[in-house]
Design an enzyme around this catalytic site. Structure first.
Site, PDB file in Angstrom:
ATOM      1  N   GLY A 144       0.796  -1.216   0.000  1.00 49.48           N
ATOM      2  CA  GLY A 144       0.000   0.000   0.000  1.00 49.48           C
ATOM      3  C   GLY A 144       0.830   1.268   0.000  1.00 49.48           C
ATOM      4  O   GLY A 144       0.364   2.324  -0.445  1.00 49.48           O
ATOM      5  N   GLU A 168       1.974  -7.724  -2.210  1.00 48.30           N
ATOM      6  CA  GLU A 168       0.812  -8.359  -1.592  1.00 48.30           C
ATOM      7  C   GLU A 168       0.727  -9.853  -1.880  1.00 48.30           C
ATOM      8  O   GLU A 168       0.294 -10.633  -1.015  1.00 48.30           O
ATOM      9  CB  GLU A 168      -0.475  -7.670  -2.070  1.00 48.30           C
TER      10      GLU A 168
END
Length: 298
Positions: A144, A168
């Site tokens: 993020g 991720e």
């Protein structure tokens, strides 16, 4: 079609200054906040910084962090004094380490879905900010954290000490804050797929070679070389006509999503909005009189 475009590109309501954001540093009351706002003064007036300061979690995107960042953006987007917005870190060696997985482990599946949607909304707010935005990455920008940087208009990284990647998949996750959409628009589909599928991490120098960042600079002893380069970049933008810069950003962002004919129409609508401004008349007069223009953003 043109009426639809004109409605979509209707200029935002007039910006008003938020006096509490003025000054060269955050107020003492902001010292403990995870997100701090600093408006620079003197020759740098017009440049505002968002300082991410959550050292205990390496600026991880937790609930408080996200709430404070959304609050700051909502205030700053209404301030016509903000000509350039820089995102930087107050934590040495880290830009943003990505999602706060400790917080996320305590969430139910439904709560995770709501939070990720909120996170995606945050990135959209950054991308839609009216003035140019610059991410100064002086350290890790993972998951993020990189998605936050991708939402900015420009990115500067420390050549060796900045490490970035959409990691991720290494955690059994999918980039959910815009990474699967913004990375291919930045690098192209094939390269974006390779980086997302592998979760590969890149140095600042590698990221520049791929076109992921605009500039990669050698790190200094203070660990803020990327910030100083981002500040220099902001100083180049600062003298330009603010309305023209904002409309240029709008024309690019809206035009890149459509076919070339529609993009030309968007550019025309943006140009039409610029014609009656005092800044355009001032720019023409300054050129004729061979002097430096004094733009006021009107």
């Amino acid at each position: 079609m043109l009426r639809t475009l004109a409605s979509a590109l209707r200029p935002p309501r007039r910006w008003r200054p938020l006096e509490k954001t003025r000054g060269c540093a955050s107020s003492p009351a902001d010292a403990g906040r995870e997100i701090q706002v600093r408006a620079l003064a003197g020759l740098d007036q017009g440049i505002t910084e968002i300082l991410m300061n959550r050292p205990s979690a390496r600026n991880a995107l937790g609930n408080v962090f996200v709430s404070q960042l959304l609050e700051a953006l909502a205030q700053l987007r209404e301030d016509r004094h903000v000509r350039v917005l820089i995102f930087r870190s107050g934590v040495k060696g880290v830009f943003c380490a990505g999602a706060d997985l400790k917080e996320r482990e305590q969430m139910s599946e439904a709560e995770v879905g709501v939070f990720v949607q909120r996170l995606r909304g945050l990135m959209n707010e950054i991308a839609a900010f009216p003035a140019p935005t610059i991410a100064a990455m002086d350290g890790f920008a993972l998951g993020g954290g990189l998605e936050l940087a991708l939402a900015c208009d420009l990115r500067v990284a420390a050549a060796s000490s900045a490490v970035m990647g959409l990691i991720e998949t290494t955690r059994g996750l999918l980039p959910g804050a815009g990474g699967t959409q913004r990375l291919p628009r930045c690098l192209g589909v094939a390269l974006a797929k390779e980086l997302i599928f592998t979760g590969r991490r890149l140095s600042g120098m590698q990221a520049q070679a791929l076109g992921l960042v605009n500039h990669a600079v050698a790190q200094n002893e203070e660990g803020n070389a990327a910030y100083h380069r981002a500040l220099a970049l902001a100083q180049e933008i600062l003298p330009q006509a603010p309305i023209a810069v904002r409309l240029g950003k709008l024309a690019i962002d809206r035009g890149i999503e459509v076919d070339i004919a529609s993009g030309m129409a968007i550019e025309g609508i943006c140009y039409a909005q610029n014609i009656p401004t005092r800044d355009r008349l001032e720019g023409m007069a300054a050129f004729r009189e061979k002097r430096t223009p004094k733009f006021v953003g009107e």
